[in-house]
Write an enzyme that holds these catalytic residues in place. Structure first.
Site, mmCIF file in Angstrom:
data_model
loop_
_atom_site.group_PDB
_atom_site.id
_atom_site.type_symbol
_atom_site.label_atom_id
_atom_site.label_comp_id
_atom_site.label_asym_id
_atom_site.label_seq_id
_atom_site.Cartn_x
_atom_site.Cartn_y
_atom_site.Cartn_z
ATOM 1 N N ASP A 27 -5.798 7.188 3.053
ATOM 2 C CA ASP A 27 -4.672 5.641 3.541
ATOM 3 C C ASP A 27 -6.005 4.950 4.271
ATOM 4 O O ASP A 27 -5.270 5.176 5.349
ATOM 5 C CB ASP A 27 -3.656 6.160 3.959
ATOM 6 N N TRP A 35 -2.932 -7.441 2.445
ATOM 7 C CA TRP A 35 -1.688 -8.130 3.863
ATOM 8 C C TRP A 35 -2.497 -8.664 4.644
ATOM 9 O O TRP A 35 -1.856 -9.241 5.331
ATOM 10 C CB TRP A 35 -1.089 -6.872 3.675
ATOM 11 N N ASP A 61 -7.186 2.290 4.024
ATOM 12 C CA ASP A 61 -6.795 0.989 4.073
ATOM 13 C C ASP A 61 -8.136 -0.245 4.297
ATOM 14 O O ASP A 61 -8.771 0.113 5.424
ATOM 15 C CB ASP A 61 -5.497 0.443 4.590
ATOM 16 N N GLY A 108 0.829 -1.205 -0.092
ATOM 17 C CA GLY A 108 -0.074 0.030 -0.018
ATOM 18 C C GLY A 108 0.839 1.151 0.493
ATOM 19 O O GLY A 108 0.308 2.328 -0.259
ATOM 20 N N GLU A 109 2.232 1.305 0.878
ATOM 21 C CA GLU A 109 2.798 2.339 0.350
ATOM 22 C C GLU A 109 4.029 2.462 -0.834
ATOM 23 O O GLU A 109 5.442 3.443 -0.137
ATOM 24 C CB GLU A 109 3.916 2.627 2.165
#
Lengths: 125, 561
Positions: free
Chosen positions: B306, B244, B308, B199-200
């Site tokens: 963000d 994840w 997620d 994600g980053e």
């Protein structure tokens, strides 16, 4: 016969290399590159410090050293005096859980981060 | 003669039935896929215990009346304590399996803690250069093996009985992508499903299925859709995403539900990634046999915060004849779906404090009144980047009909900064800005543990914490809710009232998942204790003392005295 000797020597070298290859994190680190002894620019140059502050926000993040090096679970960086070479070495090689940045940043960028962190040592708050 | 013949026929037919049911002693020992469908009440055989991800143990020997007599049965220390103990143990047939930092895996006697075997993965030194390390959140078992993803991009299988390596498959090029595996895999039939970190990072995150028998890759699902309308320019090449954490599974529909992570960069300076950025910050319903997408819903189109969606549990539950899926992302909003087709049934906020949207339409899921941080001056956003809740899971008790879930009421100041993605020689972090934690307007930041109806959001009870909790929750058939806090105290609450019935100071904060199991008729509660986590690094900006809270890593197992 000569070729065979070369092959045996090559095999021995390969086995020795494999035996010396680091296998486990925490038990063996990759061999560090030679440590630059002097920065390639003046670490107090405001443009270098500014470039370092950009890199700091992108790589050191609020998750790690806190905004502008303020208090976090990782060591606070403001108002503290650090040895220049120590800073370079710590950024390059890391110290778990701090990642090693030697493969992500070139030495010049690591020096910019050093310049920024050095600039924080005189900050009072 | 007749009775002897009948006995033989009985024995033969019993054997045939056992074979069909996949519960012969040899297979039972190995936790075949059937045992994951019909979970023994004594066991905790997968990350969320059951495919419906309830994290509920039906055991009731330890209950509201006698929980006051709970004491330590044994303690195990995994060693190599860095970034705490984030995992949730697994128990099958009285053997407890769990993992610590650096992919250290243990098999212990569940009654005594005696080590049966251990396996310490030999990790590539690249791990020391990664952002997501060295924690591991859990294992999977099945087909006689213990499975896990490694910090250097592999998926591995060990023999359940011996701990010997059965296979190891390199799935990710961690040296190049700076990505890896930190979440627990999910065994579905003959496959093992696991998603990667990304994600980053300026890469394309995927969810993978491997053949459980030999580790061969069966399929992969790219969470970055190849669609220029969804990803303007070449932004999709650097889109992040991934999945994840561990999903859920509905065997009747043969669908796996998997949450996906945020897009990269986390913050958009204006034209970083034009489009809705599918399939990031979404819930996917995948066919586990081939990875085909059956339906999806993007909870946060063009995620600017963000938030997620690759977190925690994805509750599978039925109510009023409807097959529902309850899923939360980091925004703190809880989405309720018809899990047959992904149609929204309800959306409700778990958090009291938020300003990133005005509201979310409960019928359509549309975000109304978006408040994205943009380039320029610092932008005040609630909840913070750690989320209304982090990746830790709640627990659903089907007896009370309540979902026990945590929340963090914390805000942040975001400074968005234009950033060029770095992919050579290895992918560099791609946040597009930085943030610092802030108290909510007019009050102090805090956290809470709530008992709520998972479908309507109606709250039955709540317990507040000064430091927002980041540990997962356990509920049990004994009417208990078990949960550990950041200060290192694990508590048992009355599931109906929230009254504290028992507590124990483990000495370090809680980030992992407590479980319950039984061996030889005796119930145990296992609690991983050990403070650490990237998220915890955000706390000292508001609570300086948290910088000095002790790290740790120990598994405490409790039983009645």
């Amino acid at each position: 016969m000569g070729n065979r000797s070369v092959r045996v020597a090559a095999l021995a070298l390969l086995l020795a290399t494999i035996a010396m290859t680091p296998r486990a994190v925490g038990q063996a680190m990759r061999q560090p590159p030679p440590l630059p002894t002097t920065p390639p620019f003046d670490l107090s140059d405001p443009s270098i410090v500014d470039a370092g502050s950009h890199l700091f926000r992108q790589t050191c993040t609020g998750y790690c050293h806190g905004a502008e090096g303020r208090l976090s679970r990782a060591p606070a960086l403001r108002g503290r005096e650090f040895d220049t070479r120590f800073l370079f070495q710590r950024i390059a090689y890391g110290a778990p859980p701090m990642p090693a940045f030697q493969t992500l940043l070139n030495p010049e960028d690591i020096w910019k981060l050093v310049a920024y962190i050095k600039s924080l040592q005189s900050v009072k708050e | 003669m007749g009775s002897k013949r009948a006995w033989w026929w009985g024995a033969v037919s019993t054997l045939l039935v056992l074979l069909l049911l996949d519960v012969t002693p040899a297979r039972a020992q190995g936790a075949g896929a059937t045992r994951l469908l019909n979970v023994d009440p004594n066991d905790w055989p997968m990350y969320h215990r059951t495919y419906d991800t309830h994290r509920f143990s039906p055991l009731g020997q330890i209950n509201k009346t006698n929980v006051k007599d709970l004491g330590v049965a044994w303690v195990h220390q995994p060693g190599a304590v860095v970034q705490g103990l984030e995992s949730t143990p697994i128990v099958v047939d009285g053997v407890l399996y769990y993992s610590g930092s650096y992919n250290r895996v243990f098999a212990l006697d569940g009654a005594t803690g005696r080590e049966i075997w251990h396996y310490f993965a030999k990790l590539d030194p690249v791990v020391n250069t990664l952002f997501f390390q060295p924690y591991n959140r859990g294992l999977a078992v099945g087909h006689g093996k213990v499975f896990f993803g490694t910090l250097d991009g592999r998926v591995m299988a060990l023999d359940m009985k011996t701990g010997k390596e059965a296979w190891s498959t390199t799935v990710l090029d961690s040296k190049k992508c700076s990505c890896n595996f930190t979440g627990a895999p999910l065994v579905v039939k003959d496959k093992l499903i696991i998603g990667q970190t990304s994600g980053e990072l300026p890469i394309q995150g995927k969810i993978y299925a491997l053949n459980a028998a030999n580790g061969e890759k069966a399929w992969e699902f790219n969470t970055i859709k190849n669609d220029p309308k969804s990803w303007g320019g070449d932004s999709g090449k650097f889109g992040g995403g991934g999945g994840w954490m561990t999903g859920s599974y509905d065997p009747a529909l043969n669908l796996v539900y998997w949450g996906t992570a945020n897009p990269a960069p986390d913050y958009d300076w204006g034209d970083a990634r034009p489009g809705d950025n599918l399939y990031t910050s979404s819930v996917l319903a995948l066919d586990p046999d081939n990875g085909q997408l059956k339906w999806y819903h993007q909870e946060i189109p063009h995620d600017d915060w963000d938030y997620d969606a690759g977190l925690g549990e994805s509750l599978v539950l039925d109510r009023d004849g409807k097959k529902l899926l309850v899923h939360q992302n980091k925004s703190g909003f809880v989405f309720v779906y018809d899990r047959t087709n992904g149609k929204i049934q309800n959306v409700w906020p778990m958090n009291h404090v938020y300003n990133w949207v005005q509201r979310i339409d409960a019928k359509t899921g549309e975000l109304i009144g978006r408040n994205p941080p943009r380039l320029g001056k610092p932008h005040f956003i609630c909840p913070w980047i750690a989320g209304g809740r982090s990746w830790n899971s709640g627990s659903y008790n089907p007896k009370t009909g309540l979902w026990y879930n945590t929340a963090m009421e914390v805000c942040e100041e975001v400074t968005v900064e234009k950033q060029t993605p770095v992919t050579e020689p290895a992918a560099g972090l791609f946040f597009g800005g930085d943030q610092v934690a802030k108290h909510p307007p007019g009050g102090e930041a805090y956290g809470h543990l709530d008992a709520r109806d998972p479908v309507t959001g109606e709250r039955k009870w709540s317990v507040n914490f000064k430091y927002p909790p980041i540990g997962s929750v356990l509920s049990t058939g004994g009417g208990l809710v078990v949960h550990g806090d950041v200060e290192g105290v694990v508590r048992a609450y009355d599931a109906d009232s929230g009254e504290e019935l028992w507590h124990f100071r483990t000495g370090s904060g809680h980030r992992g998942g407590p479980i319950s199991y039984a061996v030889n008729g005796k119930q145990y509660i296992a609690v991983p204790s050990g403070l650490g986590s990237l998220v915890l690094g955000l706390y000292p900006a508001l609570w300086p003392e948290v910088a000095d809270f002790p790290s740790g890593g120990a598994l405490f197992v409790f039983s009645l005295k």
